[in-house]
Design a protein around this motif. Structure first.
Motif, PDB file in Angstrom:
ATOM      1  N   MET A   1       0.837  -1.201   0.000  1.00 21.72           N
ATOM      2  CA  MET A   1       0.000   0.000   0.000  1.00 21.72           C
ATOM      3  C   MET A   1       0.875   1.254   0.000  1.00 21.72           C
ATOM      4  SD  MET A   1      -2.788   1.239   2.834  1.00 21.72           S
ATOM      5  CE  MET A   1      -3.706  -0.284   2.715  1.00 21.72           C
ATOM      6  N   LYS A   2       0.524   2.212  -0.816  1.00 25.23           N
ATOM      7  CA  LYS A   2       1.287   3.448  -0.904  1.00 25.23           C
ATOM      8  C   LYS A   2       0.798   4.445   0.146  1.00 25.23           C
ATOM      9  CE  LYS A   2       1.727   2.987  -5.934  1.00 25.23           C
ATOM     10  NZ  LYS A   2       1.369   3.580  -7.230  1.00 25.23           N
ATOM     11  N   HIS A   3       1.740   5.239   0.676  1.00 22.54           N
ATOM     12  CA  HIS A   3       1.360   6.329   1.571  1.00 22.54           C
ATOM     13  C   HIS A   3       0.941   7.518   0.702  1.00 22.54           C
ATOM     14  CE1 HIS A   3       2.155   4.667   5.485  1.00 22.54           C
ATOM     15  NE2 HIS A   3       3.295   4.193   5.047  1.00 22.54           N
ATOM     16  N   GLU A   4      -0.180   7.344   0.058  1.00 25.50           N
ATOM     17  CA  GLU A   4      -0.713   8.346  -0.856  1.00 25.50           C
ATOM     18  C   GLU A   4      -2.230   8.310  -0.760  1.00 25.50           C
ATOM     19  OE1 GLU A   4       0.307   9.160  -5.380  1.00 25.50           O
ATOM     20  OE2 GLU A   4      -1.114   7.502  -5.222  1.00 25.50           O
ATOM     21  N   VAL A   5      -2.827   9.472  -0.883  1.00 32.50           N
ATOM     22  CA  VAL A   5      -4.284   9.570  -0.908  1.00 32.50           C
ATOM     23  C   VAL A   5      -4.727   9.751  -2.348  1.00 32.50           C
ATOM     24  CG1 VAL A   5      -6.281  10.912  -0.157  1.00 32.50           C
ATOM     25  CG2 VAL A   5      -4.348  10.566   1.400  1.00 32.50           C
ATOM     26  N   LEU A   6      -5.677   8.940  -2.765  1.00 29.80           N
ATOM     27  CA  LEU A   6      -6.267   9.089  -4.094  1.00 29.80           C
ATOM     28  C   LEU A   6      -7.656   9.681  -3.934  1.00 29.80           C
ATOM     29  CD1 LEU A   6      -6.211   8.618  -7.166  1.00 29.80           C
ATOM     30  CD2 LEU A   6      -7.207   6.356  -6.731  1.00 29.80           C
ATOM     31  N   ALA A   7      -7.878  10.829  -4.555  1.00 31.63           N
ATOM     32  CA  ALA A   7      -9.171  11.507  -4.492  1.00 31.63           C
ATOM     33  C   ALA A   7      -9.792  11.522  -5.884  1.00 31.63           C
ATOM     34  CB  ALA A   7      -9.012  12.930  -3.969  1.00 31.63           C
ATOM     35  N   ILE A   8     -10.966  10.937  -6.011  1.00 32.66           N
ATOM     36  CA  ILE A   8     -11.707  10.965  -7.275  1.00 32.66           C
ATOM     37  C   ILE A   8     -12.527  12.244  -7.294  1.00 32.66           C
ATOM     38  CG2 ILE A   8     -13.307   9.744  -8.776  1.00 32.66           C
ATOM     39  CD1 ILE A   8     -10.809   8.124  -8.124  1.00 32.66           C
ATOM     40  N   ARG A   9     -12.233  13.129  -8.252  1.00 27.62           N
ATOM     41  CA  ARG A   9     -12.857  14.456  -8.293  1.00 27.62           C
ATOM     42  C   ARG A   9     -13.692  14.603  -9.562  1.00 27.62           C
ATOM     43  NH1 ARG A   9      -8.855  19.482  -7.556  1.00 27.62           N
ATOM     44  NH2 ARG A   9      -7.895  18.458  -9.355  1.00 27.62           N
ATOM     45  N   HIS A  10     -14.940  15.037  -9.389  1.00 23.77           N
ATOM     46  CA  HIS A  10     -15.843  15.230 -10.526  1.00 23.77           C
ATOM     47  C   HIS A  10     -15.873  16.679 -11.006  1.00 23.77           C
ATOM     48  CE1 HIS A  10     -17.300  11.381  -8.965  1.00 23.77           C
ATOM     49  NE2 HIS A  10     -17.751  11.160 -10.174  1.00 23.77           N
ATOM     50  N   VAL A  11     -15.710  17.624 -10.090  1.00 22.24           N
ATOM     51  CA  VAL A  11     -15.742  19.055 -10.403  1.00 22.24           C
ATOM     52  C   VAL A  11     -14.554  19.685  -9.688  1.00 22.24           C
ATOM     53  CG1 VAL A  11     -17.102  21.177 -10.280  1.00 22.24           C
ATOM     54  CG2 VAL A  11     -18.271  18.974 -10.478  1.00 22.24           C
ATOM     55  N   TYR A  12     -13.817  20.542 -10.373  1.00 25.04           N
ATOM     56  CA  TYR A  12     -12.515  20.966  -9.854  1.00 25.04           C
ATOM     57  C   TYR A  12     -12.592  21.613  -8.478  1.00 25.04           C
ATOM     58  CZ  TYR A  12     -13.198  25.977 -10.599  1.00 25.04           C
ATOM     59  OH  TYR A  12     -13.638  27.271 -10.512  1.00 25.04           O
ATOM     60  N   PHE A  13     -13.667  22.354  -8.183  1.00 25.61           N
ATOM     61  CA  PHE A  13     -13.723  23.057  -6.902  1.00 25.61           C
ATOM     62  C   PHE A  13     -14.345  22.211  -5.791  1.00 25.61           C
ATOM     63  CE2 PHE A  13     -17.432  24.298  -9.406  1.00 25.61           C
ATOM     64  CZ  PHE A  13     -18.477  23.980  -8.555  1.00 25.61           C
ATOM     65  N   GLU A  14     -14.934  21.072  -6.124  1.00 30.13           N
ATOM     66  CA  GLU A  14     -15.404  20.157  -5.085  1.00 30.13           C
ATOM     67  C   GLU A  14     -14.247  19.224  -4.742  1.00 30.13           C
ATOM     68  OE1 GLU A  14     -19.333  18.598  -4.912  1.00 30.13           O
ATOM     69  OE2 GLU A  14     -20.030  19.866  -6.566  1.00 30.13           O
ATOM     70  N   ASP A  15     -13.288  19.811  -4.038  1.00 29.20           N
ATOM     71  CA  ASP A  15     -12.054  19.102  -3.729  1.00 29.20           C
ATOM     72  C   ASP A  15     -12.074  18.624  -2.276  1.00 29.20           C
ATOM     73  OD1 ASP A  15     -11.612  21.438  -2.285  1.00 29.20           O
ATOM     74  OD2 ASP A  15     -10.222  22.268  -3.766  1.00 29.20           O
ATOM     75  N   LEU A  16     -10.913  18.223  -1.774  1.00 30.96           N
ATOM     76  CA  LEU A  16     -10.833  17.688  -0.414  1.00 30.96           C
ATOM     77  C   LEU A  16     -10.987  18.757   0.659  1.00 30.96           C
ATOM     78  CD1 LEU A  16      -7.866  15.243  -1.002  1.00 30.96           C
ATOM     79  CD2 LEU A  16     -10.195  14.554  -0.404  1.00 30.96           C
ATOM     80  N   ASP A  47      -4.156   0.241  -3.779  1.00 30.57           N
ATOM     81  CA  ASP A  47      -2.848   0.872  -3.617  1.00 30.57           C
ATOM     82  C   ASP A  47      -2.827   2.026  -2.612  1.00 30.57           C
ATOM     83  OD1 ASP A  47      -1.483  -0.834  -5.257  1.00 30.57           O
ATOM     84  OD2 ASP A  47      -1.430   0.499  -6.993  1.00 30.57           O
ATOM     85  N   PRO A  48      -3.761   2.987  -2.670  1.00 32.31           N
ATOM     86  CA  PRO A  48      -3.642   4.161  -1.793  1.00 32.31           C
ATOM     87  C   PRO A  48      -3.893   3.808  -0.328  1.00 32.31           C
ATOM     88  CG  PRO A  48      -5.210   4.545  -3.592  1.00 32.31           C
ATOM     89  CD  PRO A  48      -4.923   3.096  -3.567  1.00 32.31           C
ATOM     90  N   SER A  49      -3.302   4.590   0.557  1.00 35.70           N
ATOM     91  CA  SER A  49      -3.589   4.415   1.979  1.00 35.70           C
ATOM     92  C   SER A  49      -4.983   4.924   2.320  1.00 35.70           C
ATOM     93  CB  SER A  49      -2.539   5.135   2.829  1.00 35.70           C
ATOM     94  OG  SER A  49      -2.450   6.495   2.471  1.00 35.70           O
ATOM     95  N   LEU A  50      -5.506   5.836   1.504  1.00 34.67           N
ATOM     96  CA  LEU A  50      -6.866   6.348   1.680  1.00 34.67           C
ATOM     97  C   LEU A  50      -7.450   6.649   0.307  1.00 34.67           C
ATOM     98  CD1 LEU A  50      -9.195   7.530   3.488  1.00 34.67           C
ATOM     99  CD2 LEU A  50      -7.978   9.721   3.367  1.00 34.67           C
ATOM    100  N   LEU A  51      -8.693   6.245   0.089  1.00 31.70           N
ATOM    101  CA  LEU A  51      -9.428   6.593  -1.129  1.00 31.70           C
ATOM    102  C   LEU A  51     -10.595   7.475  -0.738  1.00 31.70           C
ATOM    103  CD1 LEU A  51     -10.033   6.192  -4.205  1.00 31.70           C
ATOM    104  CD2 LEU A  51     -11.496   4.270  -3.525  1.00 31.70           C
ATOM    105  N   VAL A  52     -10.740   8.611  -1.418  1.00 35.01           N
ATOM    106  CA  VAL A  52     -11.848   9.527  -1.173  1.00 35.01           C
ATOM    107  C   VAL A  52     -12.559   9.778  -2.493  1.00 35.01           C
ATOM    108  CG1 VAL A  52     -12.573  11.743  -0.213  1.00 35.01           C
ATOM    109  CG2 VAL A  52     -10.466  10.653   0.619  1.00 35.01           C
ATOM    110  N   VAL A  53     -13.875   9.597  -2.505  1.00 36.31           N
ATOM    111  CA  VAL A  53     -14.683   9.922  -3.685  1.00 36.31           C
ATOM    112  C   VAL A  53     -15.481  11.175  -3.349  1.00 36.31           C
ATOM    113  CG1 VAL A  53     -16.395   9.133  -5.347  1.00 36.31           C
ATOM    114  CG2 VAL A  53     -14.819   7.488  -4.306  1.00 36.31           C
ATOM    115  N   LEU A  54     -15.268  12.216  -4.144  1.00 36.16           N
ATOM    116  CA  LEU A  54     -15.820  13.541  -3.859  1.00 36.16           C
ATOM    117  C   LEU A  54     -17.151  13.770  -4.569  1.00 36.16           C
ATOM    118  CD1 LEU A  54     -12.396  15.351  -4.068  1.00 36.16           C
ATOM    119  CD2 LEU A  54     -13.763  15.049  -1.998  1.00 36.16           C
ATOM    120  N   GLY A  55     -17.700  14.964  -4.367  1.00 37.30           N
ATOM    121  CA  GLY A  55     -19.026  15.287  -4.864  1.00 37.30           C
ATOM    122  C   GLY A  55     -19.060  15.680  -6.327  1.00 37.30           C
ATOM    123  N   GLY A  56     -20.273  15.935  -6.800  1.00 41.03           N
ATOM    124  CA  GLY A  56     -20.501  16.341  -8.176  1.00 41.03           C
ATOM    125  C   GLY A  56     -21.986  16.409  -8.459  1.00 41.03           C
ATOM    126  N   PRO A  57     -22.377  17.066  -9.530  1.00 42.45           N
ATOM    127  CA  PRO A  57     -23.790  17.339  -9.793  1.00 42.45           C
ATOM    128  C   PRO A  57     -24.543  16.224 -10.504  1.00 42.45           C
ATOM    129  CG  PRO A  57     -22.440  18.452 -11.423  1.00 42.45           C
ATOM    130  CD  PRO A  57     -21.492  17.787 -10.469  1.00 42.45           C
TER     131      PRO A  57
END
Length: 240
Positions: A1-16, A47-57
């Protein structure tokens, strides 16, 4: 597992948002995977140490219109089954619910603006307890028109009058947040510019949302950073 966070982003300003500040304090690099820029099924979800799925319309159930949803759901299913830390915010929470077999659907109403959560007993015993300060609930930002049934074996953490299922955990490693505790005041103007139609439909105004954000935003940022930090403390999600 990588010490990296993967964030799935649908809209650029709906970030972490405030979560990214917490991760930065822990020395964790964040990699955004922007939907529409490359294949959504390329990363290994383990792979990531944390996976985050973010918002979107978009709707979490609109597979016919958005082909990235199927591989994203597959990623979530594999990640959750492996017992790895996973967070979903707004659309991300709906996708987690769906990955766990629950129904996601239009609620018939638009919850838009600032209002406090009502925490369950489990919520008060969880990291969400930081959203209650000195006996009073911290107003949280909401912007959604869809909802979901509570997945089997999930633990409900919070509700509002307009949305019964605002936050839940599944096992010890999954946190789903229908609301937007991550929002930062300094980035909020982008929301108003991008979604004026929603604002008009909701019955509020741009001026009112701007004023409420100025009034409540800093307090939420402090509470959210404490909440995310406590939740992450249970895992080895730290590069230090």
């Amino acid at each position: 597992m990588k010490h990296e966070v993967l964030a799935i982003r649908h809209v650029y300003f709906e970030d972490l948002g405030s979560l990214e500040l917490v991760l930065g304090d822990r020395g964790l690099p964040v990699r955004y995977l922007d939907v529409g820029r490359g294949r959504i099924d390329a990363p290994n979800p383990l792979d990531p140490s944390l996976l985050v799925v973010l918002g979107g319309p978009i709707g979490a159930f609109e597979d016919a219109h958005y082909p990235h949803l199927a591989p994203l759901l597959s990623m979530l299913e594999k990640r959750i089954a492996a017992g790895l830390p996973t967070i979903g915010i707004c659309l991300g929470s709906q996708l987690i619910a769906r990955a766990l077999g629950a129904r996601v659907y239009p609620s018939g109403k638009l919850e838009l603006g600032w209002s406090p959560l009502t925490l369950t007993d489990a919520g008060r015993a969880s990291a969400l307890r930081h959203l209650e300060a000195e006996g009073a609930s911290v107003p949280v930002f909401h912007w959604h028109g869809d909802t979901f049934d509570l997945p089997e074996d999930a633990t409900l953490l919070a509700s509002t009058d307009m949305c019964a299922h605002q936050a839940f955990t599944w096992g010890e490693h999954v946190l789903a947040l229908q609301c937007h505790p991550e929002v930062l005041v300094e980035r909020f103007e982008s929301w108003l510019v991008a979604y004026p139609g929603d604002v008009a439909k909701s019955g509020t105004t741009v001026a009112a949302l701007r004023e409420e954000t100025a009034r409540h935003g800093a307090k939420l940022e402090r509470a959210a950073r404490a909440m995310f930090g406590e939740w992450l403390d249970r895992f080895t999600v730290d590069a230090r």
